[in-house]
Design an enzyme around this catalytic site. Structure first.
Site, mmCIF file in Angstrom:
data_model
loop_
_atom_site.group_PDB
_atom_site.id
_atom_site.type_symbol
_atom_site.label_atom_id
_atom_site.label_comp_id
_atom_site.label_asym_id
_atom_site.label_seq_id
_atom_site.Cartn_x
_atom_site.Cartn_y
_atom_site.Cartn_z
ATOM 1 N N LYS A 134 42.510 37.640 42.429
ATOM 2 C CA LYS A 134 42.289 38.353 43.696
ATOM 3 C C LYS A 134 41.883 37.403 44.792
ATOM 4 C CE LYS A 134 39.913 42.133 41.317
ATOM 5 N NZ LYS A 134 38.799 42.895 41.012
ATOM 6 N N TYR B 107 45.151 51.095 42.590
ATOM 7 C CA TYR B 107 43.650 51.676 42.089
ATOM 8 C C TYR B 107 43.459 53.202 42.106
ATOM 9 C CZ TYR B 107 41.585 47.077 41.731
ATOM 10 O OH TYR B 107 41.274 45.736 41.313
ATOM 11 N N ASN C 20 35.272 39.389 42.439
ATOM 12 C CA ASN C 20 35.140 38.906 41.088
ATOM 13 C C ASN C 20 36.314 38.026 40.582
ATOM 14 O OD1 ASN C 20 36.655 41.137 40.421
ATOM 15 N ND2 ASN C 20 35.237 42.272 39.315
ATOM 16 N N HIS D 98 41.794 40.507 38.080
ATOM 17 C CA HIS D 98 41.839 41.840 37.403
ATOM 18 C C HIS D 98 42.763 41.668 36.376
ATOM 19 C CE1 HIS D 98 43.185 45.915 36.978
ATOM 20 N NE2 HIS D 98 44.195 45.387 36.643
ATOM 21 N N GLU E 234 50.922 48.842 35.363
ATOM 22 C CA GLU E 234 50.657 47.763 36.227
ATOM 23 C C GLU E 234 51.604 46.881 36.222
ATOM 24 O OE1 GLU E 234 45.732 48.198 35.944
ATOM 25 O OE2 GLU E 234 46.619 46.527 35.349
HETATM 26 P P1 IDP Z 1 37.232 45.751 35.624
HETATM 27 O O1 IDP Z 1 37.810 45.070 36.892
HETATM 28 O O2 IDP Z 1 36.460 45.021 35.306
HETATM 29 O O3 IDP Z 1 38.204 46.496 35.029
HETATM 30 P P2 IDP Z 1 36.793 48.385 37.038
HETATM 31 O O4 IDP Z 1 35.553 49.459 36.523
HETATM 32 O O5 IDP Z 1 38.177 48.903 36.511
HETATM 33 O O6 IDP Z 1 36.456 46.911 36.577
HETATM 34 O O7 IDP Z 1 36.874 48.372 38.559
HETATM 35 C C1 IDP Z 1 37.894 47.829 39.301
HETATM 36 C C2 IDP Z 1 37.253 46.891 40.413
HETATM 37 O O8 IDP Z 1 36.538 47.973 41.427
HETATM 38 C C3 IDP Z 1 36.350 45.914 39.789
HETATM 39 O O9 IDP Z 1 37.069 44.620 39.519
HETATM 40 C C4 IDP Z 1 35.369 45.762 41.033
HETATM 41 O O10 IDP Z 1 36.045 44.761 41.848
HETATM 42 C C5 IDP Z 1 35.367 46.778 41.706
HETATM 43 N N1 IDP Z 1 34.182 47.713 41.219
HETATM 44 C C6 IDP Z 1 33.971 48.143 40.250
HETATM 45 N N2 IDP Z 1 32.596 48.850 40.077
HETATM 46 C C7 IDP Z 1 32.110 48.560 41.545
HETATM 47 C C8 IDP Z 1 30.682 48.857 41.952
HETATM 48 O O11 IDP Z 1 29.940 49.504 41.464
HETATM 49 N N3 IDP Z 1 30.612 48.466 43.501
HETATM 50 C C9 IDP Z 1 31.678 47.681 44.238
HETATM 51 N N4 IDP Z 1 32.860 47.450 43.463
HETATM 52 C C10 IDP Z 1 33.039 47.678 42.093
HETATM 53 MG MG MG Z 2 39.778 48.072 35.516
#
Ligand code: IDP
Ligand code: MG
Length: 136
Positions: free
Chosen positions: A12, A52, A115, A118, A129
């Site tokens: 990212k 997304y 983070n 992905h 994807e």
């Molecule tokens: P993942 O990347 O671990 O699969 P997902 O639940 O699919 O997590 O969420 C996609 C992305 O959305 C996450 O990687 C993160 O960057 C963002 N995200 C998820 N939950 C939150 C939140 O509560 N606040 C802000 N960003 C979030």
């Molecule tokens: Mg995810």
């Protein structure tokens, strides 16, 4: 039984910006992933919104899509045994502060939105994807 799989990985914008591409690729290689294809690209917000789509009802959807389209990213097809679950394990929890020691998000992630990586979460989504970024 062998279960060779492919998964989509993204480095990212926060990690690209901090020059972590090679370090993160090395994490994958050390953990027996083969990088079958990779490209460094910058996507438009409407493309991030499509990528997304599953999160469109979430309160963080707009920020998430702005963020993924805010700077260069590296998209990769990773292959190994059980690639989807092994990549999820290697990435660690979505929130870096909750991720286990040794995981990519623990090492490099700065916050739940920044983070660093992905990874596809299922065989179905891995296929969708991979096609999204690599369909010719
Ligand atoms: P993942 O990347 O671990 O699969 P997902 O639940 O699919 O997590 O969420 C996609 C992305 O959305 C996450 O990687 C993160 O960057 C963002 N995200 C998820 N939950 C939150 C939140 O509560 N606040 C802000 N960003 C979030
Ligand atoms: Mg995810």
């Amino acid at each position: 039984m062998s279960n060779l799989e492919q998964t989509l990985s993204i480095i990212k914008p926060d990690a690209v910006e901090r020059n972590l591409i090679e370090e993160i690729k090395n994490e994958f290689k050390k953990n027996n992933f083969v990088i079958l294809k990779e490209k460094k690209i910058k996507i438009e917000k409407h493309e991030a919104e499509k990528f997304y789509q599953v999160h469109q009802s979430k309160p963080f959807y707009n920020d998430l899509c702005s963020y993924l389209s805010s700077g260069p990213i590296v998209v990769m097809i990773l292959e190994r045994e059980n690639a989807i679950s092994e990549n999820r394990k290697l990435m660690g929890a979505t929130d870096p502060s909750k991720a286990e020691e040794g995981t990519i998000r623990k090492k490099y992630g700065v916050s739940i939105d920044k983070n660093s990586v992905h990874g596809s979460d299922s065989q179905e989504n891995a296929k969708i994807e991979i096609d999204f970024f690599f369909k010719d």
